[in-house]
Scaffold this motif. Structure first.
Motif, PDB file in Angstrom:
ATOM      1  N   VAL A  41      26.515  58.431   7.444  1.00 56.65           N
ATOM      2  CA  VAL A  41      27.503  57.855   6.530  1.00 56.65           C
ATOM      3  C   VAL A  41      27.911  56.498   7.089  1.00 56.65           C
ATOM      4  CG1 VAL A  41      29.801  58.094   5.534  1.00 56.65           C
ATOM      5  CG2 VAL A  41      28.342  60.106   5.769  1.00 56.65           C
ATOM      6  N   HIS A  42      27.795  55.463   6.262  1.00 57.53           N
ATOM      7  CA  HIS A  42      28.165  54.106   6.668  1.00 57.53           C
ATOM      8  C   HIS A  42      29.015  53.498   5.559  1.00 57.53           C
ATOM      9  CE1 HIS A  42      26.987  49.675   7.208  1.00 57.53           C
ATOM     10  NE2 HIS A  42      27.896  49.961   8.119  1.00 57.53           N
ATOM     11  N   ASP A  43      30.170  52.998   5.920  1.00 57.01           N
ATOM     12  CA  ASP A  43      31.120  52.436   4.949  1.00 57.01           C
ATOM     13  C   ASP A  43      31.408  53.430   3.820  1.00 57.01           C
ATOM     14  OD1 ASP A  43      31.301  50.092   6.407  1.00 57.01           O
ATOM     15  OD2 ASP A  43      29.783  49.042   5.216  1.00 57.01           O
ATOM     16  N   GLY A  44      31.520  54.709   4.186  1.00 53.07           N
ATOM     17  CA  GLY A  44      31.875  55.751   3.226  1.00 53.07           C
ATOM     18  C   GLY A  44      30.753  56.209   2.316  1.00 53.07           C
ATOM     19  N   GLU A  45      29.551  55.688   2.509  1.00 55.12           N
ATOM     20  CA  GLU A  45      28.410  56.034   1.647  1.00 55.12           C
ATOM     21  C   GLU A  45      27.335  56.772   2.438  1.00 55.12           C
ATOM     22  OE1 GLU A  45      28.001  55.116  -1.723  1.00 55.12           O
ATOM     23  OE2 GLU A  45      30.084  54.476  -1.611  1.00 55.12           O
ATOM     24  N   LEU A  62      30.100  51.729  13.778  1.00 55.63           N
ATOM     25  CA  LEU A  62      29.629  53.100  13.601  1.00 55.63           C
ATOM     26  C   LEU A  62      28.934  53.578  14.885  1.00 55.63           C
ATOM     27  CD1 LEU A  62      29.120  55.602  11.832  1.00 55.63           C
ATOM     28  CD2 LEU A  62      27.016  54.485  11.048  1.00 55.63           C
ATOM     29  N   ALA A  63      28.099  52.724  15.477  1.00 56.02           N
ATOM     30  CA  ALA A  63      27.417  53.080  16.733  1.00 56.02           C
ATOM     31  C   ALA A  63      28.436  53.380  17.830  1.00 56.02           C
ATOM     32  CB  ALA A  63      26.476  51.954  17.163  1.00 56.02           C
ATOM     33  N   THR A  64      29.508  52.605  17.877  1.00 56.37           N
ATOM     34  CA  THR A  64      30.570  52.819  18.864  1.00 56.37           C
ATOM     35  C   THR A  64      31.240  54.175  18.638  1.00 56.37           C
ATOM     36  OG1 THR A  64      30.980  50.455  19.115  1.00 56.37           O
ATOM     37  CG2 THR A  64      32.782  51.930  19.735  1.00 56.37           C
ATOM     38  N   GLN A  65      31.578  54.472  17.385  1.00 55.59           N
ATOM     39  CA  GLN A  65      32.243  55.742  17.061  1.00 55.59           C
ATOM     40  C   GLN A  65      31.341  56.934  17.366  1.00 55.59           C
ATOM     41  OE1 GLN A  65      33.215  55.166  12.949  1.00 55.59           O
ATOM     42  NE2 GLN A  65      34.828  53.678  13.387  1.00 55.59           N
ATOM     43  N   VAL A  66      30.061  56.824  17.015  1.00 55.32           N
ATOM     44  CA  VAL A  66      29.100  57.899  17.292  1.00 55.32           C
ATOM     45  C   VAL A  66      28.975  58.094  18.804  1.00 55.32           C
ATOM     46  CG1 VAL A  66      26.641  58.531  17.182  1.00 55.32           C
ATOM     47  CG2 VAL A  66      27.818  57.716  15.123  1.00 55.32           C
ATOM     48  N   SER A  67      28.920  56.984  19.558  1.00 61.82           N
ATOM     49  CA  SER A  67      28.820  57.068  21.019  1.00 61.82           C
ATOM     50  C   SER A  67      30.003  57.828  21.611  1.00 61.82           C
ATOM     51  CB  SER A  67      28.761  55.669  21.638  1.00 61.82           C
ATOM     52  OG  SER A  67      27.610  54.983  21.225  1.00 61.82           O
ATOM     53  N   HIS A 115      18.271  64.962  17.325  1.00 67.31           N
ATOM     54  CA  HIS A 115      18.605  65.946  16.289  1.00 67.31           C
ATOM     55  C   HIS A 115      19.871  66.725  16.638  1.00 67.31           C
ATOM     56  CE1 HIS A 115      15.838  67.596  19.226  1.00 67.31           C
ATOM     57  NE2 HIS A 115      16.131  68.830  18.865  1.00 67.31           N
ATOM     58  N   HIS A 116      20.405  66.554  17.858  1.00 69.59           N
ATOM     59  CA  HIS A 116      21.663  67.198  18.249  1.00 69.59           C
ATOM     60  C   HIS A 116      22.866  66.277  18.053  1.00 69.59           C
ATOM     61  CE1 HIS A 116      19.892  70.571  20.973  1.00 69.59           C
ATOM     62  NE2 HIS A 116      19.087  70.289  19.977  1.00 69.59           N
ATOM     63  N   VAL A 117      22.628  64.993  17.752  1.00 69.42           N
ATOM     64  CA  VAL A 117      23.729  64.040  17.581  1.00 69.42           C
ATOM     65  C   VAL A 117      24.682  64.520  16.486  1.00 69.42           C
ATOM     66  CG1 VAL A 117      24.324  61.681  16.871  1.00 69.42           C
ATOM     67  CG2 VAL A 117      22.477  62.057  18.520  1.00 69.42           C
ATOM     68  N   SER A 118      24.126  65.105  15.419  1.00 72.16           N
ATOM     69  CA  SER A 118      24.975  65.577  14.308  1.00 72.16           C
ATOM     70  C   SER A 118      25.926  66.686  14.753  1.00 72.16           C
ATOM     71  CB  SER A 118      24.118  66.046  13.133  1.00 72.16           C
ATOM     72  OG  SER A 118      23.281  67.121  13.531  1.00 72.16           O
ATOM     73  N   ASN A 119      25.597  67.415  15.821  1.00 68.37           N
ATOM     74  CA  ASN A 119      26.508  68.445  16.348  1.00 68.37           C
ATOM     75  C   ASN A 119      27.795  67.814  16.877  1.00 68.37           C
ATOM     76  OD1 ASN A 119      24.470  70.297  15.853  1.00 68.37           O
ATOM     77  ND2 ASN A 119      23.781  70.363  17.972  1.00 68.37           N
ATOM     78  N   VAL A 130      27.034  61.458  11.265  1.00 68.84           N
ATOM     79  CA  VAL A 130      25.589  61.687  11.254  1.00 68.84           C
ATOM     80  C   VAL A 130      25.347  63.123  10.805  1.00 68.84           C
ATOM     81  CG1 VAL A 130      23.482  61.779  12.647  1.00 68.84           C
ATOM     82  CG2 VAL A 130      25.201  60.033  13.128  1.00 68.84           C
ATOM     83  N   GLN A 131      24.666  63.279   9.667  1.00 65.19           N
ATOM     84  CA  GLN A 131      24.427  64.617   9.142  1.00 65.19           C
ATOM     85  C   GLN A 131      23.163  65.245   9.715  1.00 65.19           C
ATOM     86  OE1 GLN A 131      25.533  62.083   6.845  1.00 65.19           O
ATOM     87  NE2 GLN A 131      27.452  63.002   7.483  1.00 65.19           N
ATOM     88  N   ALA A 132      22.144  64.417   9.994  1.00 64.64           N
ATOM     89  CA  ALA A 132      20.878  64.978  10.466  1.00 64.64           C
ATOM     90  C   ALA A 132      20.006  63.884  11.062  1.00 64.64           C
ATOM     91  CB  ALA A 132      20.135  65.642   9.301  1.00 64.64           C
TER      92      ALA A 132
END
Length: 155
Positions: free
Chosen positions: A62-66, A139-144, A30-34, A40-42
């Motif tokens: 958000v994935h592929d802008g959606e 997306l997983a790479t960018q979030v990481s 739940h802290h990933v969105s920070n 990742v919004q939530a």
């Protein structure tokens, strides 16, 4: 004829320790969105407790802008090997996939600190017209990378 089953993998170099990164995805998703609110919004707990096998979490991302939603059950946690697997049970991915599993293993680097996040996406497509989920792996790479930066700043 290609199979409906597939697997894509990637490694992401991290400056954070394996313990820090694993803790974020296992005990504090739940802290990933920070760290990456644009991606990742939530992450909300629907059942069980954070960091426990069988708990159900719901991601808004958000994935592929959606904007998308994924409801996942924590299917496996190996604290010694710093790995966790999430099985998607509901949400947008179920429109294209019969099954979808996200696995993360965080491996400490032997020299110089830091770690490597190894992501594995295992899936079964509903039909052959569905693309392999490379954009989801990106997306997983960018979030990481965003989570890594967040952890290094000491937030």
């Amino acid at each position: 004829m290609s199979s409906l089953f597939g697997k894509v993998e990637t490694d992401v170099e991290l400056n954070a320790s394996a313990e820090q990164f694993f803790d974020m995805f296992c005990n504090r998703p739940h802290h990933v969105s920070n760290a990456c609110s644009d991606k990742v919004q939530a992450c909300a707990l629907h059942e069980g407790d954070w960091g426990n096998h069988g708990s159900i979490v719901c991601w808004n991302y958000v994935h592929d802008g959606e904007p998308k939603v994924a409801k996942e059950v924590i299917e496996g946690i190996d604290r010694n090997n710093k790995s966790i697997s999430y099985r998607v049970i509901d949400g947008d991915l179920m429109k294209d996939y019969k099954s979808f599993i996200f696995k993360i293993q965080v491996i400490p680097k032997s020299e110089g600190g830091g770690s490597i996040a190894h992501w594995t996406l295992e899936y079964e497509k509903l039909h052959h017209g569905i693309a392999h989920p490379e954009t989801l792996l990106n997306l997983a790479t960018q979030v990481s990378k965003d989570v890594d930066s967040h952890l290094i700043k000491g937030n």
